[in-house]
Write a protein that holds these residues in place. Structure first.
Motif, PDB file in Angstrom:
ATOM      1  N   VAL A  63       0.835  -1.200   0.000  1.00 60.52           N
ATOM      2  CA  VAL A  63       0.000   0.000   0.000  1.00 60.52           C
ATOM      3  C   VAL A  63       0.867   1.247   0.000  1.00 60.52           C
ATOM      4  N   ASN A  64       1.962   1.220   0.774  1.00 58.31           N
ATOM      5  CA  ASN A  64       2.818   2.404   0.809  1.00 58.31           C
ATOM      6  C   ASN A  64       3.563   2.609  -0.503  1.00 58.31           C
ATOM      7  N   ALA A  65       3.811   1.542  -1.246  1.00 58.85           N
ATOM      8  CA  ALA A  65       4.378   1.701  -2.581  1.00 58.85           C
ATOM      9  C   ALA A  65       3.435   2.506  -3.474  1.00 58.85           C
ATOM     10  N   LEU A 118      -6.554   5.595   7.044  1.00 58.03           N
ATOM     11  CA  LEU A 118      -5.947   5.144   5.795  1.00 58.03           C
ATOM     12  C   LEU A 118      -6.950   5.177   4.650  1.00 58.03           C
ATOM     13  N   VAL A 119      -8.144   4.664   4.880  1.00 55.29           N
ATOM     14  CA  VAL A 119      -9.179   4.658   3.832  1.00 55.29           C
ATOM     15  C   VAL A 119      -9.581   6.080   3.461  1.00 55.29           C
ATOM     16  N   ALA A 120      -9.714   6.946   4.461  1.00 57.37           N
ATOM     17  CA  ALA A 120     -10.070   8.340   4.185  1.00 57.37           C
ATOM     18  C   ALA A 120      -9.030   9.007   3.300  1.00 57.37           C
ATOM     19  N   GLY A 121      -7.759   8.685   3.533  1.00 53.53           N
ATOM     20  CA  GLY A 121      -6.702   9.266   2.716  1.00 53.53           C
ATOM     21  C   GLY A 121      -6.820   8.887   1.253  1.00 53.53           C
ATOM     22  N   TRP A 122      -7.217   7.660   0.979  1.00 53.61           N
ATOM     23  CA  TRP A 122      -7.367   7.249  -0.425  1.00 53.61           C
ATOM     24  C   TRP A 122      -8.633   7.817  -1.063  1.00 53.61           C
ATOM     25  N   ALA A 141      -4.795   4.659 -11.700  1.00 54.38           N
ATOM     26  CA  ALA A 141      -4.763   3.227 -11.423  1.00 54.38           C
ATOM     27  C   ALA A 141      -4.275   2.945  -9.997  1.00 54.38           C
ATOM     28  N   TYR A 142      -3.254   3.673  -9.558  1.00 53.06           N
ATOM     29  CA  TYR A 142      -2.749   3.492  -8.197  1.00 53.06           C
ATOM     30  C   TYR A 142      -3.835   3.768  -7.156  1.00 53.06           C
ATOM     31  N   THR A 143      -4.605   4.835  -7.363  1.00 52.54           N
ATOM     32  CA  THR A 143      -5.627   5.221  -6.393  1.00 52.54           C
ATOM     33  C   THR A 143      -6.691   4.143  -6.264  1.00 52.54           C
ATOM     34  N   ALA A 144      -7.166   3.632  -7.401  1.00 51.13           N
ATOM     35  CA  ALA A 144      -8.213   2.611  -7.375  1.00 51.13           C
ATOM     36  C   ALA A 144      -7.726   1.340  -6.670  1.00 51.13           C
ATOM     37  N   THR A 147      -9.467  -0.902   1.955  1.00 56.28           N
ATOM     38  CA  THR A 147     -10.824  -1.152   2.428  1.00 56.28           C
ATOM     39  C   THR A 147     -11.058  -2.625   2.726  1.00 56.28           C
ATOM     40  N   LEU A 148     -10.564  -3.507   1.873  1.00 57.26           N
ATOM     41  CA  LEU A 148     -10.934  -4.924   1.939  1.00 57.26           C
ATOM     42  C   LEU A 148      -9.918  -5.809   2.650  1.00 57.26           C
TER      43      LEU A 148
END
Length: 416
Positions: free
Chosen positions: A28-30, A90-94, A185-188, A195-196
């Protein structure tokens, strides 16, 4: 090593015990680093060639916006993650990141690009801060340097790969929209994983806290944590100023170096290679330096890293061609690799688990405020005296920061 804390109901601390979640957070951090990498090569050129911004201060406003937004968000990310949990932050950030590629692709005026970087700064503050805190939660005290090395390596290797990829895309398909489709693409992907698949780690921090003696100052307020981290504690305050200067010179590398290289006639693709070399060495090197700081301690690595950065920036100032600049970028990456995970490990060493997330937030407030300070300082000096003078000034500041660490910081590694 694994340990069990009673309040955590069987929660185990340690890298091996939490390897699956740790590896997922590395991935995720990548993606967090990749979001930043999409801008490293393209945006300085976009300011000049598409929006025709001739003043360096105006052209670097996107870095000021990014740095200010990220710094402020970092401060609140630690408090929010203590109050509501790590995963929701974390989810809010994305979610905040979703409009960023759209604005970069179709923004009709420079103000849209600046606003995109406000959102990107919020995204980076929430997501990168949270992945740092979650990895510290999982691994416990003995592998903290290694954990920070893995975290920062994943982000900056991805930044380097994306900077090179976007440079190649821009050279063949133009500055927009192609390079920024990677960011979409990274964001999605990151939003789906966060989330999952990501699990909450706050119980790990509570398990570790239960094994520590109570904080000597009792229950600290956020303002007290800010004062301790920024001024009262010699190691924490020295780390905070070094972090700020580190990102001050990173703002120079992000915003000024590509313009210097272009002024000497380098192609977009060649600028992309140089923009990628620095974070690539920085990223890969942290896999070694984070582990190394667990073996020999923090202070001397930080001092050496800041002085190495200063030498590298000076080498950029005297250079006029690709080979010397490439060597300088490699040296700058090596110096930053010595510093970056080691500073975070220092915060983790000193701060009690009960207020560690807030201390990380305060440190990152100072560190990422360096983006805004660096962009304003470098832009003003470049407008007044030229690009080379701006670069020399930042080299001098970086050397002074390293000497400050040498004289003020005490060694923080628990076994040193």
């Amino acid at each position: 090593m694994t340990t069990t804390g009673a309040p955590g109901h069987g929660v185990r601390l340690g890298l091996r015990a939490n390897l699956a979640q740790f590896t997922l957070l590395v991935a995720v951090n990548a993606l967090v680093g990749g979001m930043l990498g999409q801008e490293r090569t393209v945006l300085p050129l976009l300011a000049r060639e598409v929006f025709h911004l001739s003043a360096y201060t105006a052209a670097l406003t996107y870095i000021v916006a990014f740095g200010a937004a990220k710094a402020i968000t970092n401060f609140f990310a630690g408090t929010l993650s203590d109050r509501y949990g790590r995963k929701p932050v974390l989810v809010a950030g994305w979610l905040v990141a979703l409009p960023v590629p759209v604005l970069l692709i179709w923004g009709p005026a420079w103000g849209w690009i600046v606003f995109a970087n406000v959102l990107l700064g919020i995204n980076q503050g929430l997501t990168w801060s949270t992945t740092v805190i979650m990895k510290i939660d999982l691994v416990g005290p003995t592998r903290r340097g290694l954990a920070m090395g893995c975290n920062e390596a994943s982000g900056y290797v991805a930044m380097a790969a994306t900077a090179m990829a976007t440079g190649a895309i821009a050279a063949h398909a133009g500055l927009r929209p192609g390079p920024f489709l990677l960011g979409a693409a990274y964001t999605a992907l990151a939003l789906g994983l966060s989330t999952l698949a990501v699990r909450e780690t706050r119980t790990h921090a509570r398990a570790e806290a239960a094994r520590h003696r109570a904080p000597t100052d009792g229950e600290l307020t956020t303002s007290q944590v800010a004062w301790i981290t920024s001024a009262r504690d010699r190691a924490l305050s020295a780390a905070s100023q070094a972090g700020m200067v580190n990102n001050l010179n990173d703002a120079l590398a992000w915003g000024i170096f590509p313009l210097l290289f272009a002024a000497h006639g380098l192609s977009v693709a060649a600028i992309g290679v140089l923009a990628a070399l620095y974070p690539a060495v920085w990223g890969v090197g942290q896999l070694v330096t984070g582990w190394w700081s667990d073996r020999i301690g923090r202070k001397h690595l930080i001092t050496a890293g800041m002085l190495t950065q200063a030498a590298a920036i000076a080498l950029v100032a005297v250079g006029t061609a690709f080979p010397l600049w490439a060597a300088a970028q490699v040296l700058l990456g090596a110096g930053t690799a010595l510093v970056y995970p080691t500073l975070l490990a220092t915060i983790g060493d000193v701060a009690h688990p009960a207020w560690r997330a807030r201390a990380v937030g305060v440190y990152r407030l100072w560190r990422d405020g360096g983006f805004a300070v660096g962009a304003l300082l470098a832009g003003a000096l470049a407008d007044a005296y030229g690009l080379t003078t701006a670069i020399w000034a930042v080299a001098a500041l970086t050397a002074a920061s390293g000497l400050t660490v040498a004289t003020r910081m005490y060694e923080t590694h628990p076994h040193r």
